[in-house]
Motif scaffolding. Structure first.
Motif, PDB file in Angstrom:
ATOM      1  N   PHE A   1       0.669  -1.497  -0.052  1.00 27.51           N
ATOM      2  CA  PHE A   1      -0.127  -0.096   0.295  1.00 27.51           C
ATOM      3  C   PHE A   1       1.170   1.329   0.011  1.00 27.51           C
ATOM      4  O   PHE A   1       1.309   1.511   0.954  1.00 27.51           O
ATOM      5  CB  PHE A   1      -0.767  -0.385   1.160  1.00 27.51           C
ATOM      6  CG  PHE A   1      -1.737   0.888   1.190  1.00 27.51           C
ATOM      7  CD1 PHE A   1      -2.781   1.002   0.197  1.00 27.51           C
ATOM      8  CD2 PHE A   1      -2.006   1.816   2.244  1.00 27.51           C
ATOM      9  CE1 PHE A   1      -3.900   2.191   0.057  1.00 27.51           C
ATOM     10  CE2 PHE A   1      -2.998   2.733   2.175  1.00 27.51           C
ATOM     11  CZ  PHE A   1      -4.157   3.122   1.017  1.00 27.51           C
TER      12      PHE A   1
ATOM     13  N   LEU B   1      -2.112  -1.810  -4.158  1.00 25.13           N
ATOM     14  CA  LEU B   1      -2.823  -1.086  -3.964  1.00 25.13           C
ATOM     15  C   LEU B   1      -1.853   0.327  -3.687  1.00 25.13           C
ATOM     16  O   LEU B   1      -0.471   0.747  -3.662  1.00 25.13           O
ATOM     17  CB  LEU B   1      -3.429  -0.521  -3.087  1.00 25.13           C
ATOM     18  CG  LEU B   1      -3.870  -2.642  -2.432  1.00 25.13           C
ATOM     19  CD1 LEU B   1      -4.544  -2.066  -0.791  1.00 25.13           C
ATOM     20  CD2 LEU B   1      -5.776  -2.466  -3.764  1.00 25.13           C
TER      21      LEU B   1
ATOM     22  N   LYS C   1      -1.817   4.316  -3.082  1.00 21.15           N
ATOM     23  CA  LYS C   1      -3.115   5.701  -2.450  1.00 21.15           C
ATOM     24  C   LYS C   1      -3.437   6.425  -2.985  1.00 21.15           C
ATOM     25  O   LYS C   1      -2.320   7.303  -3.373  1.00 21.15           O
ATOM     26  CB  LYS C   1      -1.600   5.378  -0.981  1.00 21.15           C
ATOM     27  CG  LYS C   1      -1.415   5.036  -0.175  1.00 21.15           C
ATOM     28  CD  LYS C   1      -0.507   5.031   0.899  1.00 21.15           C
ATOM     29  CE  LYS C   1       0.463   4.292   1.915  1.00 21.15           C
ATOM     30  NZ  LYS C   1       1.082   5.668   2.463  1.00 21.15           N
ATOM     31  N   PRO C   2      -4.779   6.613  -2.858  1.00 20.33           N
ATOM     32  CA  PRO C   2      -4.689   7.695  -4.075  1.00 20.33           C
ATOM     33  C   PRO C   2      -5.038   8.851  -3.313  1.00 20.33           C
ATOM     34  O   PRO C   2      -5.067   8.599  -2.016  1.00 20.33           O
ATOM     35  CB  PRO C   2      -6.484   7.325  -4.184  1.00 20.33           C
ATOM     36  CG  PRO C   2      -6.650   5.755  -3.583  1.00 20.33           C
ATOM     37  CD  PRO C   2      -5.412   5.655  -2.501  1.00 20.33           C
TER      38      PRO C   2
ATOM     39  N   GLU D   1     -11.561   8.000  -3.019  1.00 20.31           N
ATOM     40  CA  GLU D   1     -10.816   6.679  -3.885  1.00 20.31           C
ATOM     41  C   GLU D   1     -10.158   6.069  -2.910  1.00 20.31           C
ATOM     42  O   GLU D   1      -9.884   5.260  -2.875  1.00 20.31           O
ATOM     43  CB  GLU D   1     -10.249   7.031  -5.053  1.00 20.31           C
ATOM     44  CG  GLU D   1     -10.854   8.164  -6.007  1.00 20.31           C
ATOM     45  CD  GLU D   1     -11.780   7.444  -6.511  1.00 20.31           C
ATOM     46  OE1 GLU D   1     -10.877   5.846  -6.863  1.00 20.31           O
ATOM     47  OE2 GLU D   1     -12.775   6.998  -7.383  1.00 20.31           O
TER      48      GLU D   1
ATOM     49  N   LYS E   1     -12.920   3.974  -1.529  1.00 17.86           N
ATOM     50  CA  LYS E   1     -13.629   2.688  -1.965  1.00 17.86           C
ATOM     51  C   LYS E   1     -12.094   1.861  -1.824  1.00 17.86           C
ATOM     52  O   LYS E   1     -11.245   0.947  -2.253  1.00 17.86           O
ATOM     53  CB  LYS E   1     -13.257   3.493  -3.723  1.00 17.86           C
ATOM     54  CG  LYS E   1     -14.697   4.213  -3.532  1.00 17.86           C
ATOM     55  CD  LYS E   1     -14.237   5.107  -4.796  1.00 17.86           C
ATOM     56  CE  LYS E   1     -16.113   5.468  -5.443  1.00 17.86           C
ATOM     57  NZ  LYS E   1     -15.699   5.987  -7.030  1.00 17.86           N
ATOM     58  N   THR E   2     -10.959   2.276  -2.453  1.00 14.55           N
ATOM     59  CA  THR E   2      -9.561   1.424  -2.005  1.00 14.55           C
ATOM     60  C   THR E   2      -9.562   0.465  -1.020  1.00 14.55           C
ATOM     61  O   THR E   2      -9.430  -0.591  -0.940  1.00 14.55           O
ATOM     62  CB  THR E   2      -8.141   1.963  -2.303  1.00 14.55           C
ATOM     63  OG1 THR E   2      -8.422   2.734  -4.066  1.00 14.55           O
ATOM     64  CG2 THR E   2      -7.115   1.339  -1.680  1.00 14.55           C
TER      65      THR E   2
END
Length: 149
Positions: free
Chosen positions: A98, A119, A121-122, A127, A130-131
Motif C-alpha cells: 500500500f 494498492l 494510495k489515491p 478514492e 473505495k480502495t
C-alpha cells in the motif's frame, strides 16, 4: 459487515497522518480486527521474528495480512517483502503493498518477490475510501488464509 474479528492486521506505515486516516476509515467500515502498527522495517522484523521464536505461540502476534508501505525509513518495504517471502515460517502471511508509488518497476518487483496485492494510495479522499473498502472486503471479510501451524 462481518469480519474475522480475531485475526490481527499489521500495518507498516511511517506516516502518522496516513495511519490515522486508515484507522478512521476502518472504524467507519466497522472493522473490529486488532490493528498493529510498525513505522519502519526494523520494527516489523523485530516483531515477527521475536514472535516466531516465542515459547508461547498462543501469546504471539501472527497477522492474517500485512499492509506494507514501500517507502520506509531504514529497511524499506521492498526489503521487508523480500525477507518475509523468503522465510519459510512467515511466507504464507499475505502481504499487500500500500504505497504512493505507481512506478511499473515497483509493481513488477513486488509481484516477483511474492506480494499478494499492490494498492496505490489515491490522493482523493473518496478514492482512498473505495480502495480501503476493497481491501477490507477482500482481505478481512472474504479471503480464507492458510491455517498457521
Amino acid at each position: 459487515m462481518t469480519t474475522k474479528l480475531h485475526e490481527p492486521l499489521l500495518v507498516v506505515e511511517d506516516s502518522n497522518e496516513d495511519f490515522r486516516m486508515l484507522q478512521r476509515l476502518m472504524r467507519r467500515m466497522a472493522v473490529k480486527n486488532p490493528i498493529y502498527r510498525c513505522t519502519n522495517g526494523d520494527e516489523v522484523l523485530d516483531l515477527l521474528y521475536q514472535n516466531s521464536r516465542s515459547e508461547n505461540p498462543q501469546k504471539t502476534l501472527r497477522p492474517s495480512v500485512i499492509l506494507l508501505d514501500l517507502n520506509l525509513p531504514g529497511i524499506d518495504g521492498r526489503d521487508i517483502l523480500e525477507r518475509l517471502k523468503q522465510d519459510i515460517s512467515l511466507r504464507e502471511i499475505p502481504i499487500v503493498v500500500f504505497t504512493t508509488s505507481s512506478n511499473p518497476r515497483d509493481i513488477e518487483f513486488c509481484y516477483q518477490k511474492g506480494a499478494n496485492g499492490y494498492l496505490v494510495k489515491p490522493m482523493d479522499a473518496q478514492e482512498l475510501q473505495k480502495t480501503i473498502q476493497a481491501f477490507v472486503d477482500y482481505w478481512l471479510a472474504t479471503n480464507t488464509p492458510p491455517v498457521s501451524t
